[in-house]
Enzyme design. Structure first.
Site, PDB file in Angstrom:
ATOM      1  N   HIS A   1      40.790  38.501  44.631  1.00 39.02           N
ATOM      2  CA  HIS A   1      41.136  38.006  43.292  1.00 39.02           C
ATOM      3  C   HIS A   1      42.659  37.769  43.197  1.00 39.02           C
ATOM      4  O   HIS A   1      43.104  36.717  42.732  1.00 39.02           O
ATOM      5  CB  HIS A   1      40.666  39.033  42.247  1.00 39.02           C
ATOM      6  CG  HIS A   1      40.997  38.681  40.828  1.00 39.02           C
ATOM      7  ND1 HIS A   1      40.029  38.456  39.868  1.00 39.02           N
ATOM      8  CD2 HIS A   1      42.190  38.519  40.185  1.00 39.02           C
ATOM      9  CE1 HIS A   1      40.613  38.171  38.716  1.00 39.02           C
ATOM     10  NE2 HIS A   1      41.927  38.216  38.880  1.00 39.02           N
ATOM     11  N   GLU A   2      43.450  38.754  43.644  1.00 40.70           N
ATOM     12  CA  GLU A   2      44.914  38.631  43.514  1.00 40.70           C
ATOM     13  C   GLU A   2      45.473  37.557  44.452  1.00 40.70           C
ATOM     14  O   GLU A   2      46.400  36.834  44.089  1.00 40.70           O
ATOM     15  CB  GLU A   2      45.600  39.977  43.768  1.00 40.70           C
ATOM     16  CG  GLU A   2      45.180  41.108  42.828  1.00 40.70           C
ATOM     17  CD  GLU A   2      45.150  40.734  41.350  1.00 40.70           C
ATOM     18  OE1 GLU A   2      45.950  39.879  40.914  1.00 40.70           O
ATOM     19  OE2 GLU A   2      44.306  41.296  40.628  1.00 40.70           O
TER      20      GLU A   2
ATOM     21  N   CYS B   1      40.123  39.050  33.985  1.00 40.65           N
ATOM     22  CA  CYS B   1      41.496  38.804  34.420  1.00 40.65           C
ATOM     23  C   CYS B   1      42.410  38.962  33.213  1.00 40.65           C
ATOM     24  O   CYS B   1      42.092  38.472  32.128  1.00 40.65           O
ATOM     25  CB  CYS B   1      41.596  37.383  34.982  1.00 40.65           C
ATOM     26  SG  CYS B   1      43.246  36.947  35.535  1.00 40.65           S
TER      27      CYS B   1
ATOM     28  N   HIS C   1      45.138  34.265  42.938  1.00 39.47           N
ATOM     29  CA  HIS C   1      46.233  33.976  41.994  1.00 39.47           C
ATOM     30  C   HIS C   1      47.424  33.344  42.725  1.00 39.47           C
ATOM     31  O   HIS C   1      48.026  32.393  42.226  1.00 39.47           O
ATOM     32  CB  HIS C   1      46.719  35.262  41.318  1.00 39.47           C
ATOM     33  CG  HIS C   1      45.955  35.629  40.079  1.00 39.47           C
ATOM     34  ND1 HIS C   1      45.908  34.835  38.961  1.00 39.47           N
ATOM     35  CD2 HIS C   1      45.232  36.743  39.774  1.00 39.47           C
ATOM     36  CE1 HIS C   1      45.176  35.434  38.024  1.00 39.47           C
ATOM     37  NE2 HIS C   1      44.747  36.594  38.495  1.00 39.47           N
TER      38      HIS C   1
END
Ligand code: NI
Length: 167
Positions: free
Chosen positions: A134-135, A92, A138
Site C-alpha cells: 500500500h505505501e 487510507c 503511494h
C-alpha cells in the site's frame, strides 16, 4: 518532533511519482521521525508515505503492530512477490471514509535503505506485506481507488467530492 497535516485526495502530490533519495541527511531523518509521530497520532494508522505529508520523496514509515514493530524505509522497492493473491478491505488516511477491496500478494521481499543509508531487505507476509505494498503504491502515485473498475471509481469520486465539499 511534529505532527504533519495529512494531504487528502484529490491533491496533485498524491499522484506524483516520489523522487529517489540520493544523500540521506539529518533532514530526511528528522522528516521520518515526524512521519512516525504523525502515524502514531492516529490510532488506526499503520503506515504513511511522504506524499501524504506533502513531500514527493521515497520515504515510508510502517508499524503493522506486529513483532517487526516500527519500520522506516528510504527508497523501498518490491523485489519479489509470492503466493496466491488475496483480497482485503483497505482504507487510507488520504481518502477519509473510503474503503476498497484490494487484491495483493501475500508475501513480498522489499529492498530499501535504512536511516543510516545501509541497504536492507525485508521479507514480509500477511498484513505487513499488504501495508508495505500500500505505501509503496503511494510512492508510485497509486491509490486504493485505482483498484476499482472505472465505473465504480467514477461514482466513488463523485460521492467523495460531494461529501468533502459539505464537510
Ligand atoms: Ni494510504
Amino acid at each position: 518532533m511534529a505532527v504533519y497535516d495529512i494531504v487528502k485526495y484529490p491533491a496533485v502530490i498524491l499522484r506524483k511519482k516520489a523522487k529517489t533519495v540520493k544523500d540521506i541527511s539529518s533532514y530526511q531523518r528528522e522528516f521520518l521521525d515526524n512521519m512516525v509521530e504523525t502515524m502514531y497520532n492516529d490510532e488506526v494508522t499503520v503506515g504513511l508515505a511522504a506524499q501524504q505529508v506533502n513531500l514527493d520523496t521515497k520515504l515510508i514509515v510502517i508499524d503493522a503492530r506486529d513483532e517487526k514493530g516500527l519500520i522506516k524505509l528510504i527508497n523501498p522497492v518490491i523485489k519479489h512477490r509470492e503466493g496466491r493473491l488475496v483480497v482485503m478491505e483497505e482504507g487510507c488516511m488520504s481518502l477519509p471514509g473510503v474503503t476498497v477491496n484490494v487484491i495483493r500478494s501475500p508475501k513480498v521481499v522489499i529492498e530499501a535503505k535504512n536511516e543510516r543509508g545501509q541497504p536492507i531487505n525485508i521479507e514480509a507476509e500477511g498484513f505487513l506485506a499488504r501495508v508495505l505494498q500500500h505505501e509503496i503504491d503511494h510512492l508510485n502515485g497509486k491509490l486504493i481507488i485505482d483498484y476499482l473498475n472505472p465505473a465504480k471509481k467514477a461514482l466513488l469520486a463523485i460521492s467523495y467530492r460531494l461529501k468533502n465539499k459539505s464537510a
